[in-house]
Scaffold this motif. Sequence first.
Motif, PDB file in Angstrom:
ATOM      1  N   ALA A 143      32.019  51.843  51.461  1.00 23.48           N
ATOM      2  CA  ALA A 143      33.146  52.595  51.564  1.00 23.48           C
ATOM      3  C   ALA A 143      34.315  51.608  51.707  1.00 23.48           C
ATOM      4  CB  ALA A 143      33.117  53.558  52.836  1.00 23.48           C
ATOM      5  N   VAL A 144      34.087  50.748  52.249  1.00 26.77           N
ATOM      6  CA  VAL A 144      35.222  49.568  52.536  1.00 26.77           C
ATOM      7  C   VAL A 144      35.410  49.009  50.982  1.00 26.77           C
ATOM      8  CG1 VAL A 144      35.796  47.307  53.249  1.00 26.77           C
ATOM      9  CG2 VAL A 144      34.847  48.912  54.778  1.00 26.77           C
ATOM     10  N   LEU A 145      34.443  48.784  50.167  1.00 25.55           N
ATOM     11  CA  LEU A 145      34.827  48.023  49.067  1.00 25.55           C
ATOM     12  C   LEU A 145      35.630  49.218  47.982  1.00 25.55           C
ATOM     13  CD1 LEU A 145      31.256  46.325  48.418  1.00 25.55           C
ATOM     14  CD2 LEU A 145      33.457  45.231  48.892  1.00 25.55           C
ATOM     15  N   LEU A 146      35.082  50.414  48.175  1.00 24.96           N
ATOM     16  CA  LEU A 146      35.695  51.487  47.262  1.00 24.96           C
ATOM     17  C   LEU A 146      37.126  51.562  47.702  1.00 24.96           C
ATOM     18  CD1 LEU A 146      32.664  54.115  47.173  1.00 24.96           C
ATOM     19  CD2 LEU A 146      33.972  52.994  45.148  1.00 24.96           C
ATOM     20  N   LEU A 147      37.418  51.582  48.982  1.00 22.73           N
ATOM     21  CA  LEU A 147      38.768  51.797  49.485  1.00 22.73           C
ATOM     22  C   LEU A 147      39.578  50.364  48.856  1.00 22.73           C
ATOM     23  CD1 LEU A 147      38.480  53.202  52.845  1.00 22.73           C
ATOM     24  CD2 LEU A 147      39.453  54.199  51.001  1.00 22.73           C
ATOM     25  N   ILE A 148      39.240  49.236  49.000  1.00 25.90           N
ATOM     26  CA  ILE A 148      39.853  48.171  48.663  1.00 25.90           C
ATOM     27  C   ILE A 148      40.233  48.197  47.092  1.00 25.90           C
ATOM     28  CG2 ILE A 148      39.795  45.661  48.392  1.00 25.90           C
ATOM     29  CD1 ILE A 148      38.302  45.442  50.813  1.00 25.90           C
ATOM     30  N   ALA A 149      39.322  48.860  46.326  1.00 24.90           N
ATOM     31  CA  ALA A 149      39.281  48.607  44.715  1.00 24.90           C
ATOM     32  C   ALA A 149      40.245  49.899  44.623  1.00 24.90           C
ATOM     33  CB  ALA A 149      38.073  48.846  44.005  1.00 24.90           C
ATOM     34  N   GLY A 150      40.093  50.929  44.877  1.00 22.65           N
ATOM     35  CA  GLY A 150      40.789  52.122  44.861  1.00 22.65           C
ATOM     36  C   GLY A 150      42.298  51.952  45.202  1.00 22.65           C
ATOM     37  N   LEU A 151      42.490  51.701  46.459  1.00 18.02           N
ATOM     38  CA  LEU A 151      43.776  51.460  46.616  1.00 18.02           C
ATOM     39  C   LEU A 151      44.830  50.462  46.156  1.00 18.02           C
ATOM     40  CD1 LEU A 151      43.550  52.065  50.684  1.00 18.02           C
ATOM     41  CD2 LEU A 151      44.301  53.596  49.174  1.00 18.02           C
ATOM     42  N   GLY A 152      43.870  49.422  45.800  1.00 17.30           N
ATOM     43  CA  GLY A 152      44.382  47.857  45.278  1.00 17.30           C
ATOM     44  C   GLY A 152      44.791  48.345  43.799  1.00 17.30           C
ATOM     45  N   THR A 153      44.053  49.422  43.137  1.00 17.42           N
ATOM     46  CA  THR A 153      44.377  49.596  41.677  1.00 17.42           C
ATOM     47  C   THR A 153      44.944  50.948  41.332  1.00 17.42           C
ATOM     48  OG1 THR A 153      42.163  50.252  41.303  1.00 17.42           O
ATOM     49  CG2 THR A 153      42.440  47.949  41.030  1.00 17.42           C
ATOM     50  N   ASP A 200      43.958  65.478  41.123  1.00 17.55           N
ATOM     51  CA  ASP A 200      44.995  65.154  41.959  1.00 17.55           C
ATOM     52  C   ASP A 200      44.751  63.638  42.816  1.00 17.55           C
ATOM     53  OD1 ASP A 200      46.836  67.329  41.441  1.00 17.55           O
ATOM     54  OD2 ASP A 200      45.357  68.363  42.999  1.00 17.55           O
ATOM     55  N   ILE A 201      43.683  63.275  42.681  1.00 10.47           N
ATOM     56  CA  ILE A 201      43.111  62.036  43.318  1.00 10.47           C
ATOM     57  C   ILE A 201      42.446  61.303  42.346  1.00 10.47           C
ATOM     58  CG2 ILE A 201      42.018  61.091  45.418  1.00 10.47           C
ATOM     59  CD1 ILE A 201      41.457  63.989  46.309  1.00 10.47           C
ATOM     60  N   PRO A 202      43.044  59.868  42.517  1.00 10.32           N
ATOM     61  CA  PRO A 202      42.240  58.813  41.550  1.00 10.32           C
ATOM     62  C   PRO A 202      40.850  58.657  41.839  1.00 10.32           C
ATOM     63  CG  PRO A 202      44.346  58.055  42.523  1.00 10.32           C
ATOM     64  CD  PRO A 202      43.927  59.289  43.097  1.00 10.32           C
ATOM     65  N   PRO A 203      39.968  58.525  40.838  1.00 12.53           N
ATOM     66  CA  PRO A 203      38.483  58.310  41.309  1.00 12.53           C
ATOM     67  C   PRO A 203      37.925  57.436  42.319  1.00 12.53           C
ATOM     68  CG  PRO A 203      38.925  57.528  39.044  1.00 12.53           C
ATOM     69  CD  PRO A 203      40.094  58.039  39.629  1.00 12.53           C
ATOM     70  N   LEU A 204      38.354  56.206  42.177  1.00 13.31           N
ATOM     71  CA  LEU A 204      37.841  55.133  42.988  1.00 13.31           C
ATOM     72  C   LEU A 204      38.418  55.287  44.573  1.00 13.31           C
ATOM     73  CD1 LEU A 204      38.060  51.806  41.115  1.00 13.31           C
ATOM     74  CD2 LEU A 204      36.118  53.383  41.608  1.00 13.31           C
ATOM     75  N   THR A 205      39.883  55.890  44.712  1.00 12.77           N
ATOM     76  CA  THR A 205      40.453  56.019  45.796  1.00 12.77           C
ATOM     77  C   THR A 205      39.661  57.230  46.510  1.00 12.77           C
ATOM     78  OG1 THR A 205      42.519  55.278  45.227  1.00 12.77           O
ATOM     79  CG2 THR A 205      42.368  56.388  47.186  1.00 12.77           C
ATOM     80  N   PHE A 206      39.310  58.323  45.605  1.00 12.05           N
ATOM     81  CA  PHE A 206      38.752  59.720  45.996  1.00 12.05           C
ATOM     82  C   PHE A 206      37.335  59.300  46.541  1.00 12.05           C
ATOM     83  CE2 PHE A 206      37.495  64.048  44.419  1.00 12.05           C
ATOM     84  CZ  PHE A 206      37.358  64.630  45.642  1.00 12.05           C
ATOM     85  N   ALA A 207      36.465  58.506  45.884  1.00  6.30           N
ATOM     86  CA  ALA A 207      35.324  58.019  46.236  1.00  6.30           C
ATOM     87  C   ALA A 207      35.301  57.243  47.793  1.00  6.30           C
ATOM     88  CB  ALA A 207      34.597  57.037  45.165  1.00  6.30           C
ATOM     89  N   GLY A 208      36.201  56.356  47.936  1.00  3.68           N
ATOM     90  CA  GLY A 208      36.433  55.685  49.002  1.00  3.68           C
ATOM     91  C   GLY A 208      36.848  56.505  50.453  1.00  3.68           C
ATOM     92  N   LEU A 209      37.660  57.428  50.029  1.00  4.26           N
ATOM     93  CA  LEU A 209      37.950  58.151  51.244  1.00  4.26           C
ATOM     94  C   LEU A 209      36.695  58.995  51.792  1.00  4.26           C
ATOM     95  CD1 LEU A 209      41.647  59.460  49.898  1.00  4.26           C
ATOM     96  CD2 LEU A 209      40.926  58.018  51.872  1.00  4.26           C
TER      97      LEU A 209
END
Length: 311
Positions: A203-213, A39-48
């Motif tokens: 975590a900040v980089l993962l959230l930026i990449a995940g939420l952005g893509t 249910d959760i995209p991988p990069l967003t999941f890792a960032g969260l």
Amino acid sequence: MFRLIGWPRSPHVTAVFQALFVTFLWSTSWVLIKIGLQDIPPLTFAGLRYGLAFLCLLPFFFRSGGVAEVRLLPRSGWLGLLALGLIYYALTQGTQFVGLAYLPAVTVNVMLGFTSVIVTLLGIGLLGERPSPWQWLGMLVALGGGLLYFYPVHIPQAQLVGFVATIVGVLANAGSAVLGRSINRTGQLRPLTVTTVSMGVGAVLLLIAGLGTQGLPEMGWPSWAIIGWLAVVNTAVAFTLWNHSLRTLAAMESSIINNTMAVQIPILAVIFLGERLDGRQVTGLVVAVVGAFLVQLGRRQLLTQRRKGAM
């Protein structure tokens, strides 16, 4: 607990069981990640996950004088922590989540097992560490186990992204291990400070990449429960217990205990994820684990010889 079952309640025995419990928690992470990725995209999941874990570690960081510690760092020290956050969390963890989204957990586990081999090779040029005969033997054994596991090599088109991501993750994991060793062996920063700062950056980089893509999808309470458990228990609490055990355990002991994850993860994947292994794959997995163990054993012997030579 030890008194009830008749075992001596010594600090060493307690530390061993603490470390084993942590490796079990970390191994269950793979199962929870595979379930959450539905249910959760991988990069967003890792960032969260790591973003929430970072918030959990912040109070301990502030209370232990972490702010004053990092203020004294030179520019090179800050660059080292930023690089560690980029490589270990953003790249290593991000690609691991992507790999698990496309590949079976056991396959990702086998590929990540080659980290110790690559670390040893990188250590030759970057840290001036020459492998011992046992390490060379371990690298050959691990390579043979990996070839046996994947033979015959056939990558389905649907899994290609996962293989590429995991290969990048293995290289990044090895690079972060060498960088982390370089940072920690200076003794300028405590492990809590190194982890908190680098995790926050990653975590900040993962959230930026995940939420952005990939965005933030609508998630029910099971998904948030998985994220919360991974962040609080399997990251913040597990990290605290692991560091506590390291006060008692020798480096070789902690390394051997950490390597048990290579066996725990496949067992959990078979039981809870329904993944299947044939005889050839099981043999290859075992051989690869033995090879990784020999690499660690060789490194321990090499360090012992250096200490004796310096006396």
